[in-house]
Design a protein around this motif. Sequence first.
Motif, PDB file in Angstrom:
ATOM      1  N   ALA A   2       0.831  -1.208   0.000  1.00 43.41           N
ATOM      2  CA  ALA A   2       0.000   0.000   0.000  1.00 43.41           C
ATOM      3  C   ALA A   2       0.862   1.253   0.000  1.00 43.41           C
ATOM      4  N   PHE A   3       1.954   1.235   0.766  1.00 47.12           N
ATOM      5  CA  PHE A   3       2.880   2.365   0.776  1.00 47.12           C
ATOM      6  C   PHE A   3       3.419   2.655  -0.620  1.00 47.12           C
ATOM      7  N   TRP A   4       3.816   1.617  -1.352  1.00 49.00           N
ATOM      8  CA  TRP A   4       4.355   1.815  -2.707  1.00 49.00           C
ATOM      9  C   TRP A   4       3.295   2.364  -3.656  1.00 49.00           C
ATOM     10  N   TYR A   5       2.059   1.881  -3.548  1.00 49.01           N
ATOM     11  CA  TYR A   5       0.989   2.405  -4.410  1.00 49.01           C
ATOM     12  C   TYR A   5       0.709   3.884  -4.119  1.00 49.01           C
ATOM     13  N   VAL A   6       0.633   4.241  -2.852  1.00 51.20           N
ATOM     14  CA  VAL A   6       0.377   5.638  -2.492  1.00 51.20           C
ATOM     15  C   VAL A   6       1.557   6.515  -2.905  1.00 51.20           C
ATOM     16  N   GLY A   7       2.763   6.036  -2.699  1.00 47.81           N
ATOM     17  CA  GLY A   7       3.949   6.785  -3.118  1.00 47.81           C
ATOM     18  C   GLY A   7       3.984   7.004  -4.617  1.00 47.81           C
ATOM     19  N   SER A   8       3.599   5.990  -5.367  1.00 44.75           N
ATOM     20  CA  SER A   8       3.546   6.104  -6.820  1.00 44.75           C
ATOM     21  C   SER A   8       2.513   7.138  -7.255  1.00 44.75           C
ATOM     22  N   LEU A   9       1.356   7.097  -6.619  1.00 42.93           N
ATOM     23  CA  LEU A   9       0.308   8.073  -6.930  1.00 42.93           C
ATOM     24  C   LEU A   9       0.797   9.489  -6.631  1.00 42.93           C
ATOM     25  N   ALA A  42       2.976  11.753 -15.421  1.00 42.44           N
ATOM     26  CA  ALA A  42       1.557  11.361 -15.413  1.00 42.44           C
ATOM     27  C   ALA A  42       1.259  10.156 -16.309  1.00 42.44           C
ATOM     28  N   PRO A  43       1.805  10.095 -17.533  1.00 40.35           N
ATOM     29  CA  PRO A  43       1.508   8.923 -18.360  1.00 40.35           C
ATOM     30  C   PRO A  43       2.119   7.619 -17.839  1.00 40.35           C
ATOM     31  N   PHE A  44       3.080   7.729 -16.931  1.00 37.29           N
ATOM     32  CA  PHE A  44       3.738   6.529 -16.404  1.00 37.29           C
ATOM     33  C   PHE A  44       3.023   5.922 -15.202  1.00 37.29           C
ATOM     34  N   GLN A  45       1.883   6.463 -14.802  1.00 34.92           N
ATOM     35  CA  GLN A  45       1.196   5.942 -13.623  1.00 34.92           C
ATOM     36  C   GLN A  45       0.887   4.453 -13.763  1.00 34.92           C
ATOM     37  N   GLY A  46       0.385   4.041 -14.891  1.00 37.94           N
ATOM     38  CA  GLY A  46       0.075   2.627 -15.099  1.00 37.94           C
ATOM     39  C   GLY A  46       1.310   1.752 -15.058  1.00 37.94           C
ATOM     40  N   PHE A  47       2.405   2.233 -15.624  1.00 32.37           N
ATOM     41  CA  PHE A  47       3.658   1.483 -15.608  1.00 32.37           C
ATOM     42  C   PHE A  47       4.168   1.326 -14.171  1.00 32.37           C
TER      43      PHE A  47
END
Length: 101
Positions: free
Chosen positions: A32-39, A73-78
Amino acid sequence: NNGGKNNHTGNSTPRLRNRRSFRASDSVKWQAFWYVGSLFLTWIFVTIARWIEAAGKGKSIPYWIVLAGATLAPFQGFFNYLIYIRPRYNAHRRRHPEIGR
């Protein structure tokens, strides 16, 4: 009193199950930390640009902020994909320590 019957199933003791449960919840916490950090990383520059735009009264947005937002921004999915496969990658590395990084 439970009549001499064990309350746990299988061969694991309650202490071992608690340790496994802690490791699993710790793993979920880091995922969860990695997902929030990525966002946060993905959208912070776009958000800053909008703040400047809203408060600036005609003030131009610095080019580096526009460039960073347009690049990330376009790299969010990656980034989400990398985070999604991270547990599998780590498990593979644990199973095959002989393979270099």
